[in-house]
Motif scaffolding. Structure first.
Motif, PDB file in Angstrom:
ATOM      1  N   GLU A 127      15.560 -55.983 -37.119  1.00 38.51           N
ATOM      2  CA  GLU A 127      14.818 -57.199 -37.508  1.00 38.51           C
ATOM      3  C   GLU A 127      13.989 -57.550 -35.964  1.00 38.51           C
ATOM      4  N   ASN A 128      14.003 -58.740 -35.625  1.00 36.24           N
ATOM      5  CA  ASN A 128      13.455 -58.999 -34.194  1.00 36.24           C
ATOM      6  C   ASN A 128      14.267 -59.313 -33.125  1.00 36.24           C
ATOM      7  N   ASN A 129      15.620 -58.490 -33.234  1.00 38.58           N
ATOM      8  CA  ASN A 129      16.587 -58.751 -32.402  1.00 38.58           C
ATOM      9  C   ASN A 129      17.224 -57.834 -32.012  1.00 38.58           C
ATOM     10  N   MET A 130      17.989 -57.466 -30.890  1.00 36.99           N
ATOM     11  CA  MET A 130      18.433 -56.688 -30.203  1.00 36.99           C
ATOM     12  C   MET A 130      19.819 -56.772 -29.578  1.00 36.99           C
ATOM     13  N   LEU A 131      20.780 -55.951 -30.119  1.00 39.77           N
ATOM     14  CA  LEU A 131      22.289 -55.718 -29.627  1.00 39.77           C
ATOM     15  C   LEU A 131      22.286 -55.014 -28.535  1.00 39.77           C
ATOM     16  N   ILE A 132      22.926 -55.391 -27.281  1.00 46.12           N
ATOM     17  CA  ILE A 132      22.987 -54.503 -26.093  1.00 46.12           C
ATOM     18  C   ILE A 132      24.575 -54.546 -25.832  1.00 46.12           C
ATOM     19  N   TYR A 133      24.890 -53.163 -25.804  1.00 47.37           N
ATOM     20  CA  TYR A 133      26.452 -52.749 -25.531  1.00 47.37           C
ATOM     21  C   TYR A 133      26.476 -52.027 -24.240  1.00 47.37           C
ATOM     22  N   ASN A 134      27.732 -51.802 -23.620  1.00 49.35           N
ATOM     23  CA  ASN A 134      28.068 -51.076 -22.589  1.00 49.35           C
ATOM     24  C   ASN A 134      28.958 -49.822 -23.177  1.00 49.35           C
ATOM     25  N   LEU A 135      28.915 -48.823 -23.271  1.00 49.80           N
ATOM     26  CA  LEU A 135      29.945 -47.557 -23.753  1.00 49.80           C
ATOM     27  C   LEU A 135      30.471 -46.997 -22.702  1.00 49.80           C
ATOM     28  N   VAL A 156      20.472 -52.062 -38.803  1.00 51.75           N
ATOM     29  CA  VAL A 156      20.188 -51.547 -37.708  1.00 51.75           C
ATOM     30  C   VAL A 156      18.916 -50.500 -37.623  1.00 51.75           C
ATOM     31  N   GLN A 157      17.818 -50.809 -37.397  1.00 47.58           N
ATOM     32  CA  GLN A 157      16.618 -49.950 -37.469  1.00 47.58           C
ATOM     33  C   GLN A 157      16.586 -48.685 -36.614  1.00 47.58           C
TER      34      GLN A 157
END
Length: 230
Positions: A180-188, A153-154
């Motif tokens: 990399e070229n991806n995104m993880l999106i969360y609700n905290l 995770v950059q």
């Protein structure tokens, strides 16, 4: 227009302290504290890129800096180094190469990105209250964000505070983790049940049941977003 021209390397990050009305900027060579009139302090690293990221915690009136020696450095509001205890200079963590660090005031949570994923921490201690008898400050690991395990995770960033998709009356913080070229999106979101203090929702694209079917870019763009509770 104001400018600060003391840096001798590319600026990686700038943090603003509303209480002291000063900026702290980070480059590969060191840290600098300044305002719109002059520079107040400069800290030079013994090794390039020793500090990877820095944040200011308004509620605790201190800076947290992620270092390459598997530690979190604590600085006070004047950017003076603070020892965690009499015998321990820094907060030691079992995590190599933290790449980014952010703090959410609403949930009082620290989120870090690293070469092994995105982690959530609880920070204790402030100028006015010790974390414990032995330590001024402490960082408690809570968990790794689901789906980020083993990923480099950059960068970790916070989006706006929004209404929770499950309960519109409950406000939540969007967390963006890029690798990399991806995104993880969360609700905290805060959860007041002491047994499950924090609750997370992760947004994933709907996956096709058949791995053999290829999708066009237009089909992927039109794909609905689904919510999976974690």
């Amino acid at each position: 227009v104001h400018s600060f021209e003391k840096h001798r390397a590319a600026v990686k990050q700038v943090v603003y302290n509303r209480q002291t009305k000063k900026f702290v900027s980070l480059d590969m060579k060191g840290l600098r504290m300044w305002d719109l009139k002059r520079e107040h302090k400069a800290i030079r690293f013994k090794k390039d890129n020793f500090i990877q990221a820095i944040i200011y915690l308004e509620t605790r009136q201190c800076y947290l800096a992620a270092a390459m020696d598997m530690s979190i450095k604590v600085y006070n509001h004047n950017l003076e180094k603070v020892n965690v205890s009499k015998d321990i200079p820094d907060i030691t963590i079992e995590e190599r190469a933290l790449t980014s660090i952010v703090y959410d005031l609403n949930t009082d949570t620290v989120v870090t990105g690293s070469v092994r994923g995105a982690h959530i921490w609880n920070f204790r201690g402030s100028r006015f209250k010790r974390a414990s008898k032995e330590k001024l400050y402490a960082l408690d690991w809570l968990q790794i964000l689901p789906g980020s395990e083993g990923k480099w995770v950059q960068r970790v960033d916070f989006g706006p505070v929004t209404s929770n998709p499950i309960d519109e009356l409950l406000k939540s913080r969007r967390v963006h983790c890029s690798y990399e070229n991806n995104m993880l999106i969360y609700n905290l979101e805060p959860n007041h049940d002491k047994h499950t203090r924090y609750k997370y929702h992760i947004f994933n694209d709907k996956k096709s049941k058949s791995s053999n079917n290829r999708k066009t870019e237009e089909e992927e763009d039109e794909e609905e977003e689904t919510l999976e509770s974690i």
